[in-house]
Design a protein around this motif. Sequence first.
Motif, mmCIF file in Angstrom:
data_model
loop_
_atom_site.group_PDB
_atom_site.id
_atom_site.type_symbol
_atom_site.label_atom_id
_atom_site.label_comp_id
_atom_site.label_asym_id
_atom_site.label_seq_id
_atom_site.Cartn_x
_atom_site.Cartn_y
_atom_site.Cartn_z
ATOM 1 N N LEU A 151 0.836 -1.204 0.000
ATOM 2 C CA LEU A 151 0.000 0.000 0.000
ATOM 3 C C LEU A 151 0.871 1.254 0.000
ATOM 4 C CD1 LEU A 151 -2.916 1.138 0.229
ATOM 5 C CD2 LEU A 151 -2.604 1.131 2.709
ATOM 6 N N VAL A 152 1.916 1.236 0.802
ATOM 7 C CA VAL A 152 2.808 2.401 0.880
ATOM 8 C C VAL A 152 3.490 2.624 -0.473
ATOM 9 C CG1 VAL A 152 4.928 3.297 1.920
ATOM 10 C CG2 VAL A 152 3.175 2.249 3.358
ATOM 11 N N ASP A 153 3.986 1.547 -1.078
ATOM 12 C CA ASP A 153 4.649 1.691 -2.378
ATOM 13 C C ASP A 153 3.703 2.293 -3.413
ATOM 14 O OD1 ASP A 153 7.000 0.711 -1.455
ATOM 15 O OD2 ASP A 153 6.726 -1.319 -2.209
ATOM 16 N N LEU A 154 2.464 1.851 -3.372
ATOM 17 C CA LEU A 154 1.498 2.285 -4.381
ATOM 18 C C LEU A 154 1.014 3.714 -4.138
ATOM 19 C CD1 LEU A 154 -0.255 1.148 -6.787
ATOM 20 C CD2 LEU A 154 -2.031 0.800 -5.077
ATOM 21 N N ALA A 155 0.728 4.027 -2.885
ATOM 22 C CA ALA A 155 0.005 5.272 -2.607
ATOM 23 C C ALA A 155 0.882 6.432 -2.167
ATOM 24 C CB ALA A 155 -1.058 4.997 -1.527
ATOM 25 N N SER A 156 2.092 6.155 -1.687
ATOM 26 C CA SER A 156 2.862 7.249 -1.096
ATOM 27 C C SER A 156 3.142 8.404 -2.066
ATOM 28 C CB SER A 156 4.167 6.729 -0.476
ATOM 29 O OG SER A 156 5.046 6.273 -1.468
ATOM 30 N N PRO A 157 3.408 8.156 -3.380
ATOM 31 C CA PRO A 157 3.633 9.318 -4.258
ATOM 32 C C PRO A 157 2.417 10.249 -4.326
ATOM 33 C CG PRO A 157 4.382 7.305 -5.314
ATOM 34 C CD PRO A 157 3.604 6.884 -4.109
ATOM 35 N N TRP A 158 1.220 9.655 -4.300
ATOM 36 C CA TRP A 158 0.008 10.478 -4.381
ATOM 37 C C TRP A 158 -0.231 11.213 -3.067
ATOM 38 C CZ3 TRP A 158 -1.455 11.313 -9.080
ATOM 39 C CH2 TRP A 158 -1.241 10.344 -10.057
ATOM 40 N N LEU A 159 -0.044 10.522 -1.963
ATOM 41 C CA LEU A 159 -0.227 11.187 -0.666
ATOM 42 C C LEU A 159 0.798 12.305 -0.487
ATOM 43 C CD1 LEU A 159 -2.081 8.780 -0.223
ATOM 44 C CD2 LEU A 159 -1.091 8.462 2.038
ATOM 45 N N LEU A 160 2.015 12.018 -0.926
ATOM 46 C CA LEU A 160 3.064 13.036 -0.816
ATOM 47 C C LEU A 160 2.727 14.233 -1.696
ATOM 48 C CD1 LEU A 160 5.764 13.428 0.627
ATOM 49 C CD2 LEU A 160 6.893 12.370 -1.336
ATOM 50 N N GLY A 161 2.154 13.976 -2.875
ATOM 51 C CA GLY A 161 1.757 15.072 -3.761
ATOM 52 C C GLY A 161 0.701 15.959 -3.124
ATOM 53 N N VAL A 162 -0.289 15.329 -2.483
ATOM 54 C CA VAL A 162 -1.347 16.092 -1.809
ATOM 55 C C VAL A 162 -0.745 16.938 -0.684
ATOM 56 C CG1 VAL A 162 -3.389 15.897 -0.340
ATOM 57 C CG2 VAL A 162 -3.180 14.457 -2.368
ATOM 58 N N ALA A 163 0.053 16.302 0.158
ATOM 59 C CA ALA A 163 0.596 16.993 1.332
ATOM 60 C C ALA A 163 1.588 18.086 0.936
ATOM 61 C CB ALA A 163 1.266 15.982 2.268
ATOM 62 N N LEU A 164 2.439 17.783 -0.035
ATOM 63 C CA LEU A 164 3.437 18.778 -0.438
ATOM 64 C C LEU A 164 2.775 19.959 -1.141
ATOM 65 C CD1 LEU A 164 6.413 19.473 -0.501
ATOM 66 C CD2 LEU A 164 6.622 18.216 -2.654
ATOM 67 N N GLY A 165 1.742 19.670 -1.951
ATOM 68 C CA GLY A 165 1.027 20.752 -2.611
ATOM 69 C C GLY A 165 0.405 21.709 -1.616
ATOM 70 N N MET A 166 -0.045 21.189 -0.484
ATOM 71 C CA MET A 166 -0.693 22.039 0.515
ATOM 72 C C MET A 166 0.307 22.711 1.447
ATOM 73 S SD MET A 166 -3.976 19.638 1.465
ATOM 74 C CE MET A 166 -4.960 20.923 2.211
ATOM 75 N N LEU A 167 1.365 21.988 1.794
ATOM 76 C CA LEU A 167 2.259 22.485 2.848
ATOM 77 C C LEU A 167 3.509 23.179 2.303
ATOM 78 C CD1 LEU A 167 1.938 19.342 5.120
ATOM 79 C CD2 LEU A 167 1.134 21.634 5.697
ATOM 80 N N SER A 168 3.874 22.894 1.075
ATOM 81 C CA SER A 168 5.079 23.491 0.466
ATOM 82 C C SER A 168 6.320 23.260 1.321
ATOM 83 C CB SER A 168 4.888 25.001 0.251
ATOM 84 O OG SER A 168 3.816 25.232 -0.607
ATOM 85 N N ASP A 169 6.366 22.172 2.006
ATOM 86 C CA ASP A 169 7.513 21.853 2.864
ATOM 87 C C ASP A 169 7.681 20.339 2.835
ATOM 88 O OD1 ASP A 169 8.953 22.985 5.830
ATOM 89 O OD2 ASP A 169 8.827 20.860 5.348
#
Lengths: 218, 245
Positions: A50-68
């Motif tokens: 699950l982590v391998d599959l989803a982490s790029p998308w979750l990271l995209g959401v979080a990074l887009g919002m937090l810019s950090d």
Amino acid sequence: MEHGRTPDPKPPDNPSAGREGPPGRGLSLAREASLQSRLIARDEQALVELVDLASPWLLGVALGMLSDRDEAEEVVHEAFTIAWRRVDLFDQESGRLLPWLLRITRNRAIDRLRARRRRTLKQRRLEAFGGAGERVAPAVEPDESARPGWHIHDTVHQALAHLPVEQRAVVDLAYFQGLTQSEIAGQLGIPLGTVKTRLRLAFDKLRLRLAGIREWVL
Amino acid sequence: MTSHEWFIEQRQAHVIRALEPDEERAFHEHLAGCAECREATAALERDLAWLPLGAGPVAPRPGLNRSVVDTAMGRRRATAGRLAPLALAASLLLALGSVWWARQTVSRATGAFALRQAELTTALAGARDTLSILRQASTVRHASITMGEYRGGMVILADNQSHRWNVVVYGLPAPHDGQVCQFWFITDSGMVKGVAVPTSVGAATVLTLAMPPGNFQVKGASLTMEESGSAAPAPQGKELAHLIL
């Protein structure tokens, strides 16, 4: 009263066949269900998948919002930890595993954004026009079209692109930057009622376009 | 205005978390007693389920996925990307070969249980990390290598998501005394020295490599036989394999 510039959108065709990504890399409905069962059974390998599959998308959401990046990675840690601990409470009838993870990620990112804003509120009040707020850089990376889930991203991106510019702006601020309606009104310098109207019109259209893809899989 | 119409109007804002804190509290209280609003907001959430994917994907830094799993399993605290180099080091440790690890753990059978447990955990983390690259490899290249009577080769499995490679060198004899089998990255700015590769006919060597730091693009890899201890920044010895990805 504002009106959309595009005719009523037609929901995308049901793509249940042929839109599940390359075999072995994407996530079929059956594999998603199996993954969830294995997670509930505390199968660590299921979590790894699950982590391998989803982490790029979750990271995209979080990074887009937090810019950090560091903070975004912390949110991803938190999201998977919550998912691992609460997956047995997850109601399969009311939603799907990946959207649930995305929602957790977005909520955690919003919590951090709002805590960050509270910390800087005093400083922002001193600024003559309230400051421009934080603009996030697009999180999209090039040459990613082979990634599982890209077809969903592409469809969502098109749905957003079909919105009139002023509606797209409030959706960006509300959904992808986590601002409240009042904060958006302050940032754009428009009445609160206008923000609400634009959001309502925008989400009516998005809902029509995205309802057709809710059974899609990564 | 707190009539039911107000709650109907605010359903979307509630679902996307755009309400003010006091409005959000009022909405939550209302939801507890209003089945219609509960169903309507649940339907909205389902319809907008994939909207977060409007943000594009971002490749995780090396070691993040392993760190996420360890955090979720309670084996470590979340520390974001700051520990990524340590995770990579753990992966690299594995990369020196499961055979080496097995020998080490067996020979230390009389050691403390905690030490052995730590070794196992490290090796397991590395094995999983290596497997994740194997599963995600988007490019695979192979080169045959002939060294006298020996027929071996080098395989590169490149994961373009994490920007790491699994490199397998097999079928090659140990270098002569004073020599070392050297791995190089081929970049658009020239050759960049990688790691020395231990070779043995009886066991393949598996390496997990991150891309070297620097302002260049990695195009491929080369394997050469060099004088041991050489500090030359570019290959001097015979090239055994040359792969362009």
